[in-house]
Design a protein around this motif. Structure first.
Motif, mmCIF file in Angstrom:
data_model
loop_
_atom_site.group_PDB
_atom_site.id
_atom_site.type_symbol
_atom_site.label_atom_id
_atom_site.label_comp_id
_atom_site.label_asym_id
_atom_site.label_seq_id
_atom_site.Cartn_x
_atom_site.Cartn_y
_atom_site.Cartn_z
ATOM 1 N N MET A 216 0.823 -1.208 0.000
ATOM 2 C CA MET A 216 0.000 0.000 0.000
ATOM 3 C C MET A 216 0.860 1.262 0.000
ATOM 4 N N LEU B 127 2.189 2.899 -3.279
ATOM 5 C CA LEU B 127 1.234 3.575 -4.161
ATOM 6 C C LEU B 127 1.419 5.088 -4.169
ATOM 7 N N THR C 105 -5.649 -0.418 -4.473
ATOM 8 C CA THR C 105 -6.230 -0.090 -3.175
ATOM 9 C C THR C 105 -7.578 -0.775 -3.000
ATOM 10 N N THR D 130 -7.113 -4.611 -2.506
ATOM 11 C CA THR D 130 -6.622 -4.874 -1.155
ATOM 12 C C THR D 130 -7.727 -4.669 -0.125
ATOM 13 N N GLY E 103 -1.345 3.379 4.928
ATOM 14 C CA GLY E 103 -1.634 3.275 3.498
ATOM 15 C C GLY E 103 -3.021 3.750 3.118
ATOM 16 N N TYR E 104 -4.028 3.408 3.929
ATOM 17 C CA TYR E 104 -5.390 3.824 3.579
ATOM 18 C C TYR E 104 -5.636 5.293 3.900
ATOM 19 N N SER F 88 -4.034 6.941 0.847
ATOM 20 C CA SER F 88 -4.879 6.799 -0.343
ATOM 21 C C SER F 88 -6.088 7.720 -0.278
ATOM 22 N N TYR G 41 -11.898 4.394 2.040
ATOM 23 C CA TYR G 41 -10.498 4.298 2.473
ATOM 24 C C TYR G 41 -10.324 4.893 3.868
#
Length: 394
Positions: A180, A183, A206, A209, A258-259, A262, A271
């Motif tokens: 993640m 990205l 994303t 995942t 990561g989220y 994003s 997200y």
């Protein structure tokens, strides 16, 4: 007062404001000065590490003094340059900036390396941090070229970027939660170039995942293996956790960070929801120590005698500070602040007698292989410095 001192105070050493009230507070002031000086010494040790394009510092055995040095193809190579860039941002000391440029230049050839998914860790944590400091067209071009290379690992049927190439006999198409963070390179490449291809790949990865990596309690599996014919997930396992069903601490950290990241680029509410859910899992876990520095795996049966993982703590702290910026949920900021305060103690900062280019001890890298257990690891320092900068920006 220099800038390092100011930033450390901002992280929670508020005892300075009341130091005159009691003898006990006077002792705290002495302790504060000791920590301040120790951090400055650790920062300077990064400058002292000799330039070598084949010897990026990854981790260290504190007992023997041996530093593990890796080439630029190693997934951790970008963090040391990133640490120097961030120390320049913290101190305005141009010496850090000049050293950062030299280490960053050693990584450029990785823009052609299509045998790894870790292009973001290597390129964006070095060249990307450099771009935060100054406009540099060369750095921008390297980021875009690296995004092109990373994009060759994307499988349209699966809807994700392939992580590792090893274990092909048992893992047809593995995707790890760590991926993640790679990205961000793709999202930024679109911003730089105007080519939406990279952004679209990042979004698809994303979403895939999000669909397959999370358990009902919002913890995450480490590795999801996909069938390239059907595109479906066919196995969910671990490579660095205690077992396939355990909650590997740094894996949870990668998911939170990561989220949140994003969401920054897409504003997709799903997200943000997942980042919050996994953050809540982490913060409220019954096996999380009081100081906020997690054991390397939340389900290690040796808890409370299991190794800690400072790197999981620093990744989480940095991610939560950004998450707070989007949600204004004080729980996230308070927890991140607690982690930073816990780290700013002699328990976690490397002793002044340790001669090595690291700041913190007690991270855990690959427990199942008995590698990097309870040691200084370069990315723990990277995300700590990023968290400090993010908290300052608030």
């Amino acid at each position: 007062m220099n800038k390092i001192s100011y930033y450390i105070i901002m992280l929670g050493f508020t005892v300075l404001l009341i130091a005159c009230k009691s003898k006990g507070n006077s002792e705290n002031l002495t302790s504060q000065n000791t920590i301040e000086n120790l951090l400055e010494l650790r920062y300077k040790m990064l400058l002292d590490y000799p330039l070598d394009s084949t010897a990026f510092p990854r981790n260290m055995n504190v007992i023997t003094g041996e530093i593990k040095k890796v080439p630029s193809k190693d997934w951790t190579s970008g963090f040391f340059a990133g640490n120097l860039w961030q120390l320049y941002q913290l101190t305005d000391d141009v010496t850090y900036k000049n050293k950062a440029k030299k280490w960053t230049a050693f990584i450029e050839k990785e823009k052609f390396n299509n045998r790894t998914h870790d292009m973001g860790f290597k390129i964006f944590c070095s060249f990307g941090k450099g771009l935060e400091v100054e406009e540099n067209e060369t750095y921008k071009n390297i980021i875009v070229k690296s995004a092109q290379t990373l994009s060759t690992r994307f499988n349209e049927k699966v809807g994700a970027i392939r992580s590792w190439d090893f274990n092909k006999d048992i893992w047809e198409f593995p995707v790890i939660i760590d991926n993640m963070l790679n990205l961000e390179l793709l999202f930024e490449a679109t911003k730089i170039s105007g080519d939406s291809t990279y952004h679209n790949i990042a979004v698809k990865h994303t979403n895939t995942t999000l669909k397959n990596h999370f358990r009902p309690d919002n913890s995450t599996w480490h590795v999801v293996v996909y069938d390239t014919i059907t595109g479906l997930a066919k196995d969910k396992v671990t490579h660095q956790g205690f077992n396939d069903e355990s909650a590997w601490a740094r894996g949870q950290s990668w998911a939170i960070y990561g989220y949140t990241m994003s969401y920054r680029y897409t504003k997709d509410a799903a997200y943000l929801k997942q980042a919050e859910a996994t953050a809540n899992f982490f913060i409220n876990h019954k096996n999380l120590p009081e100081d906020g520095i997690p054991y390397w795996d939340f389900n290690d049966p040796n808890i409370p005698n299991a190794a800690r993982d400072v790197s999981a703590a620093t990744v989480t702290a940095s991610g939560l500070i950004e998450l707070y910026g989007f949600t204004k949920n004080e729980v996230y900021l308070n927890f991140a602040s607690k982690v930073l305060k816990s780290l700013n103690t002699e328990k976690y900062i490397l002793n002044e007698n340790v001669d090595g280019p690291f700041i913190f001890d007690h991270s855990t890298g690959i427990w199942p292989k008995n590698e990097e257990i309870d040691e200084p690891i370069v990315y723990a320092d990277y995300y700590y410095l990023e968290a400090v900068l993010r908290k300052k920006a608030l």
